[in-house]
Design a protein around this motif. Sequence first.
Motif, PDB file in Angstrom:
ATOM      1  N   HIS A   1       2.235   6.232  -0.035  1.00 40.63           N
ATOM      2  CA  HIS A   1       2.663   5.543  -1.258  1.00 40.63           C
ATOM      3  C   HIS A   1       3.217   4.146  -0.974  1.00 40.63           C
ATOM      4  N   THR A   2       3.744   3.918   0.229  1.00 41.79           N
ATOM      5  CA  THR A   2       4.473   2.673   0.486  1.00 41.79           C
ATOM      6  C   THR A   2       3.755   1.693   1.406  1.00 41.79           C
TER       7      THR A   2
ATOM      8  N   ASP B   1       5.213   9.820   2.504  1.00 43.43           N
ATOM      9  CA  ASP B   1       5.674   8.606   1.831  1.00 43.43           C
ATOM     10  C   ASP B   1       4.899   7.367   2.264  1.00 43.43           C
TER      11      ASP B   1
END
Length: 409
Positions: free
Chosen positions: A215-216, A212
């Motif tokens: 993506h963040t 993640d």
Amino acid sequence: MMQVAVDGDPVPKRAGRRRYNSTMIVEDAAPVSVLESVWDAFPFFARCRLRWKKLVSTSVRHHAAPAQLPSSFLSPLHLHPHVANTKFSDTVVTFDASEASLCGAVSIRGIRNANEDTYRVITDLEKYKTSLFVAESTKAPTEVLAAHIQSSIFDSEEVLKAKEASWFLPSEISHVPSSSTQFYGVYDGHAGRRCSAIVARALPLCILATGDTFHTNLTECLKTSCLDMDKKFLDLAATRGYKDGSTAITVLKRNDEIYVANIGDCRAILVSFDPASTVPKVKALSTDQKPHSPGEKARIEEAGGIVLNIRGINRVNGLLAVARAFGDIALKRYIVAEPEVTVHQLQEHDAFIVIATDGLWDVFSNEAVASFVKTYLNMPLDSLALKLANMAIELGSTDNITALIVDVR
């Protein structure tokens, strides 16, 4: 003669060649011929030698490679492949014919005995990941990463095909990701080319393996993945006796944001063309991490190291001319692989990013490169990158030169 102790008994050992203009001084290098001594002592003759080689060969871009080495790891200039069976280990991976114009790339040996540089371009990391796990659906990300790192870069093409038989892009992407991240990396090896080649192959997988965070938070993603990549190579180096190291600069482009992770003395600049001015604007996207830089010198000395000036070049413990790098297991206490990450928001007139090893910046200022790019703006980017590298040799660069020119317009 040097005395080297073996089981307590001193035995004579021939002093090796010391390349003072190299990134790494290697004590036990191979003996040097009389001609090579002349070329080292008189750069003019070395440049004449290179010009002669260019005249008798078809192109500097495609220099001859030893039969036992896969050509994809020797860093010749690659035109952007757009074929159904592109391998994941290819230097350039594209997913659409239109992406061929995004970047120009070149890597030339210059007057060195070997080219330890390499580069990597992946025009869409999200599609790369999707394709990877379509092709390797039964493997976990860590298994895929381990397969890349453990696969020897010195295998023959036939052995590599057998090892990576399922590592092909499918003819169609089954799922189109919502975001798109471009990957551009330049890696300058020293004391060997294994580290630079393995980092170029595996770092994109380390980035994707952050989950993640990819993506963040790309800043944290780059820091985590570079440190993880370094640990994995050091584990490999410890078991196989690798002494190699590599400086690196990795650039990610997502939407209108540019993320630059710098480790060492490769460099990235942003070139902008403002219609109101005839002179291109240039912005440094990275800072060279040299041993004599105040912050780096303090960190090295705090760790117990020393920075010595050897014939005008500052070196860590008198050996390594950079303060940060992947690998370098013998100096790892002082040479860290934590990247300096900078972020730039693209503006209206931003045009190109130039990413290159120090062989280019040894003879070109940032402003000179920007002017060069503007002068030859109508050339295809691959040709422009090659012309820039050849000009650096003509200006006296004694290093290998690898350069990427990325269109961000």
